[in-house]
Design an enzyme around this catalytic site. Structure first.
Site, PDB file in Angstrom:
ATOM      1  N   ALA A 225       0.845  -1.202   0.000  1.00 14.52           N
ATOM      2  CA  ALA A 225       0.000   0.000   0.000  1.00 14.52           C
ATOM      3  C   ALA A 225       0.877   1.247   0.000  1.00 14.52           C
ATOM      4  CB  ALA A 225      -0.933   0.019   1.203  1.00 14.52           C
TER       5      ALA A 225
ATOM      6  N   GLU B  36      -2.834 -12.452  -4.339  1.00 10.57           N
ATOM      7  CA  GLU B  36      -4.274 -12.349  -4.577  1.00 10.57           C
ATOM      8  C   GLU B  36      -4.654 -10.878  -4.592  1.00 10.57           C
ATOM      9  OE1 GLU B  36      -4.096 -14.597  -1.495  1.00 10.57           O
ATOM     10  OE2 GLU B  36      -4.107 -16.421  -2.703  1.00 10.57           O
TER      11      GLU B  36
ATOM     12  N   ASN C 253     -10.030  -4.304  -8.254  1.00  5.23           N
ATOM     13  CA  ASN C 253      -8.888  -3.410  -8.026  1.00  5.23           C
ATOM     14  C   ASN C 253      -8.076  -3.248  -9.320  1.00  5.23           C
ATOM     15  OD1 ASN C 253      -6.864  -1.860  -6.944  1.00  5.23           O
ATOM     16  ND2 ASN C 253      -6.459  -3.210  -5.201  1.00  5.23           N
TER      17      ASN C 253
ATOM     18  N   TYR D 136       0.395  -4.849 -11.586  1.00  4.75           N
ATOM     19  CA  TYR D 136       1.019  -6.178 -11.522  1.00  4.75           C
ATOM     20  C   TYR D 136       1.256  -6.720 -12.941  1.00  4.75           C
ATOM     21  CZ  TYR D 136      -0.181  -6.128  -6.523  1.00  4.75           C
ATOM     22  OH  TYR D 136      -0.275  -5.807  -5.196  1.00  4.75           O
TER      23      TYR D 136
HETATM   24  C1  LIG Z   1      -2.252  -0.158  -5.755  1.00  4.62           C
HETATM   25  C2  LIG Z   1      -1.253   0.859  -5.156  1.00  4.62           C
HETATM   26  C3  LIG Z   1      -0.304   0.130  -4.195  1.00  4.62           C
HETATM   27  C4  LIG Z   1      -0.445   1.485  -6.326  1.00  4.62           C
HETATM   28  O1  LIG Z   1       0.553   2.338  -5.772  1.00  4.62           O
HETATM   29  P1  LIG Z   1       1.147   3.582  -6.594  1.00  4.62           P
HETATM   30  O2  LIG Z   1       2.399   3.994  -5.916  1.00  4.62           O
HETATM   31  O3  LIG Z   1       0.094   4.589  -6.778  1.00  4.62           O
HETATM   32  O4  LIG Z   1       1.443   2.869  -7.998  1.00  4.62           O
HETATM   33  P2  LIG Z   1       2.472   3.397  -9.116  1.00  4.62           P
HETATM   34  O5  LIG Z   1       2.494   4.881  -9.140  1.00  4.62           O
HETATM   35  O6  LIG Z   1       3.774   2.708  -8.944  1.00  4.62           O
HETATM   36  O7  LIG Z   1       1.724   2.862 -10.438  1.00  4.62           O
HETATM   37  C5  LIG Z   1       2.414   2.230 -11.496  1.00  4.62           C
HETATM   38  C6  LIG Z   1       1.443   1.933 -12.626  1.00  4.62           C
HETATM   39  O8  LIG Z   1       0.419   1.046 -12.157  1.00  4.62           O
HETATM   40  C7  LIG Z   1      -0.856   1.422 -12.725  1.00  4.62           C
HETATM   41  N1  LIG Z   1      -1.731   1.987 -11.676  1.00  4.62           N
HETATM   42  C8  LIG Z   1      -1.444   2.148 -10.360  1.00  4.62           C
HETATM   43  N2  LIG Z   1      -2.512   2.629  -9.703  1.00  4.62           N
HETATM   44  C9  LIG Z   1      -3.504   2.785 -10.634  1.00  4.62           C
HETATM   45  C10 LIG Z   1      -4.839   3.246 -10.569  1.00  4.62           C
HETATM   46  N3  LIG Z   1      -5.382   3.663  -9.407  1.00  4.62           N
HETATM   47  N4  LIG Z   1      -5.565   3.258 -11.700  1.00  4.62           N
HETATM   48  C11 LIG Z   1      -5.037   2.831 -12.880  1.00  4.62           C
HETATM   49  N5  LIG Z   1      -3.759   2.388 -13.001  1.00  4.62           N
HETATM   50  C12 LIG Z   1      -3.003   2.365 -11.894  1.00  4.62           C
HETATM   51  C13 LIG Z   1      -0.541   2.508 -13.759  1.00  4.62           C
HETATM   52  O9  LIG Z   1      -0.238   1.831 -14.964  1.00  4.62           O
HETATM   53  C14 LIG Z   1       0.707   3.143 -13.148  1.00  4.62           C
HETATM   54  O10 LIG Z   1       1.489   3.781 -14.106  1.00  4.62           O
HETATM   55  P3  LIG Z   1       1.036   5.251 -14.689  1.00  4.62           P
HETATM   56  O11 LIG Z   1       0.779   6.129 -13.475  1.00  4.62           O
HETATM   57  O12 LIG Z   1       2.225   5.678 -15.511  1.00  4.62           O
HETATM   58  O13 LIG Z   1      -0.214   5.021 -15.499  1.00  4.62           O
HETATM   59  C15 LIG Z   1      -2.003   2.024  -4.418  1.00  4.62           C
HETATM   60  O14 LIG Z   1      -3.037   2.530  -5.255  1.00  4.62           O
HETATM   61  C16 LIG Z   1      -2.636   1.605  -3.107  1.00  4.62           C
HETATM   62  O15 LIG Z   1      -2.003   1.675  -2.043  1.00  4.62           O
HETATM   63  N6  LIG Z   1      -3.905   1.163  -3.178  1.00  4.62           N
HETATM   64  C17 LIG Z   1      -4.621   0.692  -1.979  1.00  4.62           C
HETATM   65  C18 LIG Z   1      -4.061  -0.622  -1.479  1.00  4.62           C
HETATM   66  C19 LIG Z   1      -4.074  -1.699  -2.580  1.00  4.62           C
HETATM   67  O16 LIG Z   1      -5.011  -1.832  -3.354  1.00  4.62           O
HETATM   68  N7  LIG Z   1      -2.985  -2.500  -2.598  1.00  4.62           N
HETATM   69  C20 LIG Z   1      -2.830  -3.591  -3.536  1.00  4.62           C
HETATM   70  C21 LIG Z   1      -3.466  -4.800  -2.926  1.00  4.62           C
HETATM   71  S1  LIG Z   1      -3.276  -6.217  -3.952  1.00  4.62           S
END
Ligand SMILES: CC(C)(COP(=O)(O)OP(=O)(O)OC[C@H]1O[C@@H](n2cnc3c(N)ncnc32)[C@H](O)[C@@H]1OP(=O)(O)O)[C@@H](O)C(=O)NCCC(=O)NCCS
Length: 150
Positions: free
Chosen positions: A71, A104, A109, A116
């Site tokens: 996260a 998982e 999401n 991933y």
């Molecule tokens: C999922 C999560 C960890 C992503 O973290 P982040 O630091 O924002 O991700 P990044 O900036 O490294 O994203 C890399 C790429 O992933 C994809 N991506 C990440 N978040 C996205 C979103 N909300 N919507 C669409 N694409 C997304 C995009 O392709 C992005 O590249 P881009 O910004 O150039 O389009 C964050 O949104 C989070 O903490 N969410 C809540 C917890 C969660 O869902 N964890 C995963 C559980 S399996």
């Protein structure tokens, strides 16, 4: 750019805050302590200005790394913090031979699934009704280790 480093006990207040804000069924403080104590687990944080802004946890069972938690603090999302955490994790886990990585993720999401997939994960199955808060299905994702691809 964030500093990626091993998680410490002193980080847990920040980590638990992010966890609570990120998931409907957050891990408890004790669940993180359990992972920190395990030799088979890797627990990393991303730090900016001495504040924890993200974290990930993976553990190894029978030559497979299971990504258990990831996260990023809401105000730091879409700035590649998760990407940096995962790149560091894969570099660390890739130093010893293993079969690959699995995780998982909630079917809804889409952002996480897209991220991933960009790392080479593919969907290999479904766990029906896996999440007890809303009976949502989980996608099972898999990524081969670099050794398997060689
Ligand atoms: C999922 C999560 C960890 C992503 O973290 P982040 O630091 O924002 O991700 P990044 O900036 O490294 O994203 C890399 C790429 O992933 C994809 N991506 C990440 N978040 C996205 C979103 N909300 N919507 C669409 N694409 C997304 C995009 O392709 C992005 O590249 P881009 O910004 O150039 O389009 C964050 O949104 C989070 O903490 N969410 C809540 C917890 C969660 O869902 N964890 C995963 C559980 S399996």
């Amino acid at each position: 750019m964030a500093l990626i480093r091993p998680m410490r006990l002193a980080d847990l207040n920040d980590v638990v805050k992010i966890e609570k804000a990120s998931f409907p069924r957050p891990w408890s403080h004790n669940a993180f302590i359990t992972q920190l104590a395990k030799d088979a687990s890797v627990c990393l944080v991303a730090e900016v200005d001495q504040q924890v802004i993200g974290y990930t946890i993976a553990t190894q069972y029978v030559e497979v790394w299971h990504l258990l938690d990831l996260a990023v603090r809401e105000d730091y999302r879409r700035q590649y913090v998760a990407t940096e955490l995962l790149e560091f994790l894969f570099e660390l886990c890739g130093r010893e031979q293993h079969r690959g990585y699995t995780l998982e993720v909630r079917k809804s999401n889409r952002g996480a699934i897209k991220m991933y997939e960009s790392f080479g994960f593919i969907c290999t199955g479904l766990r029906k009704g896996y999440y007890s808060d809303n009976s949502e299905d989980a996608l099972i994702m898999w990524k081969d280790s670099e050794d398997m691809l060689a």
